[in-house]
Design an enzyme around this catalytic site. Sequence first.
Site, PDB file in Angstrom:
ATOM      1  N   GLU A 278     -26.850 -21.383  23.626  1.00  9.95           N
ATOM      2  CA  GLU A 278     -28.216 -21.895  23.463  1.00  9.95           C
ATOM      3  C   GLU A 278     -28.409 -23.152  24.314  1.00  9.95           C
ATOM      4  O   GLU A 278     -29.457 -23.341  24.940  1.00  9.95           O
ATOM      5  CB  GLU A 278     -28.487 -22.201  21.983  1.00  9.95           C
ATOM      6  CG  GLU A 278     -28.493 -20.994  21.077  1.00  9.95           C
ATOM      7  CD  GLU A 278     -29.631 -20.038  21.387  1.00  9.95           C
ATOM      8  OE1 GLU A 278     -30.711 -20.506  21.812  1.00  9.95           O
ATOM      9  OE2 GLU A 278     -29.429 -18.820  21.243  1.00  9.95           O
TER      10      GLU A 278
ATOM     11  N   SER B 162     -29.806 -14.620  24.354  1.00 12.03           N
ATOM     12  CA  SER B 162     -28.896 -15.481  25.114  1.00 12.03           C
ATOM     13  C   SER B 162     -27.598 -14.779  25.472  1.00 12.03           C
ATOM     14  O   SER B 162     -26.929 -15.133  26.448  1.00 12.03           O
ATOM     15  CB  SER B 162     -28.590 -16.757  24.316  1.00 12.03           C
ATOM     16  OG  SER B 162     -27.963 -16.433  23.079  1.00 12.03           O
ATOM     17  N   HIS B 163     -27.198 -13.767  24.678  1.00 11.85           N
ATOM     18  CA  HIS B 163     -25.951 -13.048  24.916  1.00 11.85           C
ATOM     19  C   HIS B 163     -26.176 -11.703  25.601  1.00 11.85           C
ATOM     20  O   HIS B 163     -25.254 -10.893  25.698  1.00 11.85           O
ATOM     21  CB  HIS B 163     -25.211 -12.833  23.600  1.00 11.85           C
ATOM     22  CG  HIS B 163     -24.537 -14.059  23.077  1.00 11.85           C
ATOM     23  ND1 HIS B 163     -25.235 -15.166  22.645  1.00 11.85           N
ATOM     24  CD2 HIS B 163     -23.227 -14.380  22.935  1.00 11.85           C
ATOM     25  CE1 HIS B 163     -24.388 -16.092  22.239  1.00 11.85           C
ATOM     26  NE2 HIS B 163     -23.163 -15.647  22.411  1.00 11.85           N
TER      27      HIS B 163
ATOM     28  N   ASP C 256     -23.617 -14.114  10.483  1.00 15.54           N
ATOM     29  CA  ASP C 256     -23.014 -14.384  11.783  1.00 15.54           C
ATOM     30  C   ASP C 256     -23.312 -15.829  12.124  1.00 15.54           C
ATOM     31  O   ASP C 256     -24.426 -16.177  12.499  1.00 15.54           O
ATOM     32  CB  ASP C 256     -23.607 -13.440  12.840  1.00 15.54           C
ATOM     33  CG  ASP C 256     -22.925 -13.572  14.205  1.00 15.54           C
ATOM     34  OD1 ASP C 256     -22.063 -14.454  14.354  1.00 15.54           O
ATOM     35  OD2 ASP C 256     -23.280 -12.805  15.121  1.00 15.54           O
TER      36      ASP C 256
ATOM     37  N   ARG D 208     -32.358  -9.716  12.193  1.00 17.42           N
ATOM     38  CA  ARG D 208     -31.794  -8.836  13.216  1.00 17.42           C
ATOM     39  C   ARG D 208     -32.151  -7.371  12.931  1.00 17.42           C
ATOM     40  O   ARG D 208     -32.409  -6.601  13.865  1.00 17.42           O
ATOM     41  CB  ARG D 208     -30.278  -9.004  13.291  1.00 17.42           C
ATOM     42  CG  ARG D 208     -29.848 -10.362  13.802  1.00 17.42           C
ATOM     43  CD  ARG D 208     -28.366 -10.412  14.132  1.00 17.42           C
ATOM     44  NE  ARG D 208     -27.967 -11.770  14.467  1.00 17.42           N
ATOM     45  CZ  ARG D 208     -26.749 -12.117  14.861  1.00 17.42           C
ATOM     46  NH1 ARG D 208     -25.810 -11.194  14.982  1.00 17.42           N
ATOM     47  NH2 ARG D 208     -26.466 -13.371  15.135  1.00 17.42           N
TER      48      ARG D 208
ATOM     49  N   ARG E 126     -34.582 -15.857   2.679  1.00 18.41           N
ATOM     50  CA  ARG E 126     -34.213 -14.930   3.742  1.00 18.41           C
ATOM     51  C   ARG E 126     -32.826 -14.348   3.484  1.00 18.41           C
ATOM     52  O   ARG E 126     -31.876 -15.082   3.220  1.00 18.41           O
ATOM     53  CB  ARG E 126     -34.214 -15.655   5.091  1.00 18.41           C
ATOM     54  CG  ARG E 126     -33.836 -14.795   6.287  1.00 18.41           C
ATOM     55  CD  ARG E 126     -33.891 -15.606   7.570  1.00 18.41           C
ATOM     56  NE  ARG E 126     -32.930 -16.699   7.582  1.00 18.41           N
ATOM     57  CZ  ARG E 126     -31.655 -16.569   7.990  1.00 18.41           C
ATOM     58  NH1 ARG E 126     -31.206 -15.405   8.383  1.00 18.41           N
ATOM     59  NH2 ARG E 126     -30.858 -17.616   7.970  1.00 18.41           N
TER      60      ARG E 126
END
Length: 338
Positions: free
Chosen positions: A191, A49-50, A181, A311, A305
């Site tokens: 989003e 999205s970025h 983040d 990432r 997680r």
Amino acid sequence: MAAAGTVAMTLVEIEDLAFRALGNAGANGVNARSVARSSAAAHADGVASHGLPYVPIYCEHVRCGKVNGDAVPAVDRPKPAALVADAGNGFAHPAIDAGFDRLVPLAKEQGIACLAIRNSYNCGVLGWHPFRLAQQGLLAIGFTNAPASIAPAGGARKVVGTNPFAVAAPDGQGEAHVLIDQSASIVARSEIMQFARRGEAIPEGWALDGDGKPTTDPEVALKGTMLPSGGYKGFGVGLMVELFAAAAVGATLGIDASPFAGPVGGPPATGQFFVAVDADTTSGGAFAGRVADLVAAIAEQPGARVHGAGRKAARARAAAGPIEIDRVIVEKVRWLAG
């Protein structure tokens, strides 16, 4: 081979395309390269999205004057461990680059140092910037404020933006053991913008309309209010970020900043704040071991997680081969690139 409706692109190709589009819009070479590099990194991190989807907005804002495409950031050092950068109402990325060139050696010399950036703009994926500091062996935290989009719990008027913060812990091998983040809202505003582009409804619980009622219409949500993550606790995160990235750097408060989307209003003049710590010094050399133990305690649990692991895996995949990107977006950016 790319799936139907997508284009397979390498990171180099993504950066080159973004660079040409930004340059064609009027950004100088240094500024265009800095933003293009960040756009490619967003795809590498799996935060599409970025990446290229945001390039048309960047180009529009250079053309309409919301961003000064020729800005040259000025970095000053008013105190021994404090740097202040004025982005000149240009992109945040080149101001961050210029500041980091001095922040990294300063943090290693002083043990801790900070960089305040004012008269700035959207900095893309915030976490990428502290990650770059972690690659240099520094424990880092970053803040960036945004135009108001979140009302306080119990209120109805927008006061703070989605206002993310990010923390990156180095692993000593050019990667991050941990990368947190997260924004103050349940989901990033970008989003919701993607749902609006696709004409799809957003999930319930993401946003409210102008009257403070729940909505699943992304267009209505963008005009209304984002819901904070965790109620008043999420708003507290947004308020914390506003203190660092706006008040502490002399940037425009979110309540006064023009939108990051659309041509309305002048430069947002928002801000960023980064703190870099030489954690080997402050921990007496125990930092790496402590973090490794902490990460292991999380990773050994089935289904758990570690923040940043997704990432990291995405970066590995991106390094190994092309990334599939929506064809409509690619064609739009190609058109902008001339």
